[in-house]
Scaffold this motif. Structure first.
Motif, PDB file in Angstrom:
ATOM      1  N   ILE A  27       0.828  -1.200   0.000  1.00  0.00           N
ATOM      2  CA  ILE A  27       0.000   0.000   0.000  1.00  0.00           C
ATOM      3  C   ILE A  27       0.863   1.250   0.000  1.00  0.00           C
ATOM      4  N   ASN A  28       1.895   1.274   0.879  1.00  0.00           N
ATOM      5  CA  ASN A  28       2.846   2.388   0.936  1.00  0.00           C
ATOM      6  C   ASN A  28       2.170   3.753   0.945  1.00  0.00           C
ATOM      7  N   PHE A  29       1.210   3.913   1.846  1.00  0.00           N
ATOM      8  CA  PHE A  29       0.506   5.176   2.006  1.00  0.00           C
ATOM      9  C   PHE A  29       1.510   6.252   2.436  1.00  0.00           C
ATOM     10  N   LEU A  30       1.485   7.412   1.802  1.00  0.00           N
ATOM     11  CA  LEU A  30       2.444   8.510   2.049  1.00  0.00           C
ATOM     12  C   LEU A  30       3.887   8.056   1.850  1.00  0.00           C
ATOM     13  N   GLY A  31       4.082   7.036   1.035  1.00  0.00           N
ATOM     14  CA  GLY A  31       5.438   6.596   0.743  1.00  0.00           C
ATOM     15  C   GLY A  31       5.923   5.418   1.553  1.00  0.00           C
ATOM     16  N   TYR A  32       5.559   5.327   2.828  1.00  0.00           N
ATOM     17  CA  TYR A  32       6.130   4.222   3.602  1.00  0.00           C
ATOM     18  C   TYR A  32       5.193   3.623   4.662  1.00  0.00           C
ATOM     19  N   VAL A  33       3.963   4.086   4.787  1.00  0.00           N
ATOM     20  CA  VAL A  33       3.082   3.597   5.854  1.00  0.00           C
ATOM     21  C   VAL A  33       2.272   2.389   5.369  1.00  0.00           C
ATOM     22  N   ASN A  34       2.490   1.247   6.019  1.00  0.00           N
ATOM     23  CA  ASN A  34       1.746   0.037   5.691  1.00  0.00           C
ATOM     24  C   ASN A  34       1.028  -0.487   6.929  1.00  0.00           C
ATOM     25  N   PRO A  35      -0.183  -1.044   6.764  1.00  0.00           N
ATOM     26  CA  PRO A  35      -0.846  -1.661   7.918  1.00  0.00           C
ATOM     27  C   PRO A  35      -0.369  -3.101   8.089  1.00  0.00           C
ATOM     28  N   MET A 120      -2.145  -3.546  21.999  1.00  0.00           N
ATOM     29  CA  MET A 120      -1.480  -4.641  21.289  1.00  0.00           C
ATOM     30  C   MET A 120      -0.792  -4.135  20.022  1.00  0.00           C
ATOM     31  N   VAL A 121      -1.496  -3.311  19.252  1.00  0.00           N
ATOM     32  CA  VAL A 121      -0.943  -2.830  17.986  1.00  0.00           C
ATOM     33  C   VAL A 121       0.322  -2.013  18.229  1.00  0.00           C
ATOM     34  N   PHE A 122       0.281  -1.108  19.215  1.00  0.00           N
ATOM     35  CA  PHE A 122       1.443  -0.241  19.384  1.00  0.00           C
ATOM     36  C   PHE A 122       2.640  -0.974  19.982  1.00  0.00           C
ATOM     37  N   ILE A 123       2.384  -1.943  20.876  1.00  0.00           N
ATOM     38  CA  ILE A 123       3.510  -2.745  21.390  1.00  0.00           C
ATOM     39  C   ILE A 123       4.149  -3.500  20.218  1.00  0.00           C
ATOM     40  N   HIS A 124       3.299  -4.118  19.401  1.00  0.00           N
ATOM     41  CA  HIS A 124       3.797  -4.890  18.250  1.00  0.00           C
ATOM     42  C   HIS A 124       4.621  -4.011  17.311  1.00  0.00           C
ATOM     43  N   HIS A 125       4.078  -2.842  16.960  1.00  0.00           N
ATOM     44  CA  HIS A 125       4.751  -1.989  15.984  1.00  0.00           C
ATOM     45  C   HIS A 125       6.053  -1.419  16.527  1.00  0.00           C
ATOM     46  N   LEU A 126       6.053  -1.089  17.822  1.00  0.00           N
ATOM     47  CA  LEU A 126       7.276  -0.535  18.396  1.00  0.00           C
ATOM     48  C   LEU A 126       8.411  -1.554  18.311  1.00  0.00           C
ATOM     49  N   ILE A 127       8.113  -2.820  18.652  1.00  0.00           N
ATOM     50  CA  ILE A 127       9.150  -3.859  18.581  1.00  0.00           C
ATOM     51  C   ILE A 127       9.528  -4.117  17.125  1.00  0.00           C
ATOM     52  N   LEU A 143       9.818   5.915  16.206  1.00  0.00           N
ATOM     53  CA  LEU A 143       8.573   6.352  16.840  1.00  0.00           C
ATOM     54  C   LEU A 143       7.577   6.853  15.798  1.00  0.00           C
ATOM     55  N   LYS A 144       8.091   7.581  14.804  1.00  0.00           N
ATOM     56  CA  LYS A 144       7.217   8.111  13.765  1.00  0.00           C
ATOM     57  C   LYS A 144       6.567   6.984  12.970  1.00  0.00           C
ATOM     58  N   SER A 145       7.384   5.999  12.569  1.00  0.00           N
ATOM     59  CA  SER A 145       6.844   4.854  11.825  1.00  0.00           C
ATOM     60  C   SER A 145       5.820   4.114  12.675  1.00  0.00           C
ATOM     61  N   THR A 146       6.139   3.927  13.978  1.00  0.00           N
ATOM     62  CA  THR A 146       5.217   3.221  14.867  1.00  0.00           C
ATOM     63  C   THR A 146       3.879   3.935  14.944  1.00  0.00           C
ATOM     64  N   LEU A 147       3.942   5.247  15.097  1.00  0.00           N
ATOM     65  CA  LEU A 147       2.708   6.021  15.232  1.00  0.00           C
ATOM     66  C   LEU A 147       1.846   5.923  13.976  1.00  0.00           C
ATOM     67  N   PHE A 148       2.441   6.219  12.815  1.00  0.00           N
ATOM     68  CA  PHE A 148       1.652   6.256  11.580  1.00  0.00           C
ATOM     69  C   PHE A 148       1.122   4.872  11.218  1.00  0.00           C
ATOM     70  N   SER A 149       2.020   3.861  11.216  1.00  0.00           N
ATOM     71  CA  SER A 149       1.563   2.514  10.875  1.00  0.00           C
ATOM     72  C   SER A 149       0.566   2.016  11.908  1.00  0.00           C
ATOM     73  N   GLY A 150       0.800   2.372  13.172  1.00  0.00           N
ATOM     74  CA  GLY A 150      -0.092   1.929  14.239  1.00  0.00           C
ATOM     75  C   GLY A 150      -1.506   2.434  14.044  1.00  0.00           C
ATOM     76  N   ILE A 151      -1.644   3.707  13.701  1.00  0.00           N
ATOM     77  CA  ILE A 151      -2.976   4.280  13.465  1.00  0.00           C
ATOM     78  C   ILE A 151      -3.652   3.554  12.300  1.00  0.00           C
ATOM     79  N   PHE A 152      -2.881   3.360  11.232  1.00  0.00           N
ATOM     80  CA  PHE A 152      -3.399   2.688  10.037  1.00  0.00           C
ATOM     81  C   PHE A 152      -3.872   1.268  10.394  1.00  0.00           C
ATOM     82  N   THR A 153      -3.008   0.519  11.095  1.00  0.00           N
ATOM     83  CA  THR A 153      -3.354  -0.858  11.460  1.00  0.00           C
ATOM     84  C   THR A 153      -4.605  -0.891  12.330  1.00  0.00           C
ATOM     85  N   THR A 154      -4.684   0.023  13.325  1.00  0.00           N
ATOM     86  CA  THR A 154      -5.836   0.043  14.224  1.00  0.00           C
ATOM     87  C   THR A 154      -7.129   0.246  13.441  1.00  0.00           C
TER      88      THR A 154
END
Lengths: 169, 276
Positions: A27-35, A120-127, A143-154
């Motif tokens: 998907i690469n939303f905004l270039g790098y954000v994937n759920p 669960m999503v944010f713990i997973h994405h941070l690791i 942190l930035k990747s975790t936040l953006f991908s985390g929102i998308f995944t949620t």
């Protein structure tokens, strides 16, 4: 009933891996954000199911995604971690009663669902992103990747839950 | 003894988690080191098969663009050929060289990634088509990556958009050479390091590959200088390069191998051995 549960979980396992590597990783939303929807399997695993089996299955789930992505063991590590910490997060989002099979994730109140899924999503994405980037000097990027991908995944997990959750898929 | 067994039973979930997590971290660190050591990769029949099916469907979406690219490449090659025929009139009498230095394999990208910090591609040619590890991968526009794993019918390629990739590069005009790396941020921009201060750098200068690494032939296009600064410490430039290749829409690529690469490597190894 028991057989039905095994069948549903097996199907969910396979469908989520395929969906993840064929569609969602591109998907690469905004270039790098994937759920990362595949952790839906770990979230919806039966509450009274065998915990050791869940840890083992999560490892296989993550490793399969890693194999398709050539990413070493980052998905496996993050998945195993949330599988292990799941009972703790369940207790803290649904209260102790979850162990007596009185709660179901797809029928619980929205705020309880939100706390559980977001944690669960944010713990997973941070690791996941810490292992992927593996560089303490890039902590802001992690942190930035975790936040953006985390929102998308949620968001995607909630959509899936409301679309298929009623039919316990 | 009983105590120990009880301890294991009581903590079996934690121990299982701990062991599996350690394995994952090991696999991750392993994949960061030299690419030949990686155990879990996409060059196998399961992921290769899934990606083939996927690409057989999605190929149709950008067929028009890809055709245009191939036509443009054909035009350039024809132009080249015409010019050569012009300068060497008796080209017909020259037999095609059988023992040329390079061998080229054409392949199709069946899975592409460019949004992570360590990107890999999967292509639909493998050891059955004479693809070997360390072959250079280029597109019609410029460099793409280096083959890192092969199976019978598939191979995975470490993209130049991978923070572990290093490609020998140089200025087309002055032959000053350095190392091309990627900082993991923008999929259209790579960085060039170790260009000495004495080099004459200007915006828009063309950067090409350097033949000294034996992976790529000399002079494959990389990109143009976008921005440059002199490092605070040391006498080197820090240069950003705009890539010619659009890494986000790759389809047809070529794999290049120097047939005498092995000989060169062995000679270099011997030379360093003697020095020590």
């Amino acid at each position: 009933m028991w057989n039905n549960e095994i069948l549903i979980n097996t199907a969910r396992f396979l469908v989520l891996i395929l969906l993840q590597v064929v569609l969602l990783d591109h998907i690469n939303f905004l270039g790098y954000v994937n759920p990362y929807l595949y952790i839906y399997f770990i979230l919806l695993y039966p509450l009274t199911g065998n915990k050791s089996l869940l840890i083992l299955l999560s490892f296989l789930l993550g490793l399969s995604v890693d194999m398709f992505n050539n990413s070493g063991g980052i998905h496996a590590g993050a998945s195993v971690f949330i599988a292990w910490i799941r009972p703790l997060v369940l207790k803290y989002s649904f209260g102790v009663s979850y162990e007596y099979n009185t709660v179901k994730i797809n029928t619980a109140s929205f705020s309880q669902q939100l706390v559980f899924i977001v944690s669960m999503v944010f713990i997973h994405h941070l690791i996941l992103f810490s292992l992927e980037i593996f560089n303490t000097s890039q902590i802001l990027f992690i942190l930035k990747s975790t936040l953006f991908s985390g929102i998308f995944t949620t968001i995607i997990i909630f959509c899936t839950l409301y679309l298929f959750g009623k039919r316990s898929l | 003894m009983q105590q120990i067994i009880y301890f294991f039973i009581r903590n079996k979930n934690f121990l299982l988690f701990f062991v599996l997590f350690l394995i994952s971290v090991f696999l991750t660190i392993n994949s960061h080191s030299y690419h030949k050591n990686q155990y879990v990769n996409s060059a196998n029949f399961i992921s290769g098969g899934v990606f083939s099916v996927k690409s057989s469907i999605t190929d149709y979406f950008d067929l028009k663009d890809q055709n245009q690219k191939l036509t443009e490449e054909n035009r350039l090659l024809r132009l080249h050929l015409q010019n050569i025929e012009e300068t060497i009139p008796a080209l017909d009498s020259i037999q095609p060289v059988n023992d040329s230095v390079f061998s080229i394999v054409g392949a199709k990208v069946i899975n592409n990634s460019y949004s992570k910090t360590k990107n890999q591609l999967t292509i639909n040619k493998g050891s059955a088509d004479d693809v070997v590890i360390d072959m250079g991968v280029i597109s019609s526009e410029g460099v793409v990556g280096i083959v890192s794993h092969t199976s019978k019918n598939f191979a995975s390629v470490q993209s130049i958009l991978n923070s572990n990739s290093q490609v020998a590069a140089k200025f087309k005009k002055s032959n000053h050479f350095g190392t091309m790396i990627w900082d993991g941020k923008n999929p259209n921009v790579v960085q060039l390091k170790e260009i000495p201060r004495v080099a004459n750098v200007a915006l828009g200068d063309t950067i090409v590959t350097d033949g000294r690494s034996t992976i790529f032939p000399e002079g494959v296009m990389i990109g143009t200088v976008k921005d440059f600064v002199i490092e605070d410490v040391g006498d080197y430039y820090n240069i950003s390069i705009d890539l010619f290749t659009d890494m986000t829409s790759l389809k047809h690529v070529y794999l290049i191998a120097r047939k005498d690469a092995k000989e060169i490597k062995e000679l270099e190894k011997e030379a360093t051995h003697v020095e020590q």
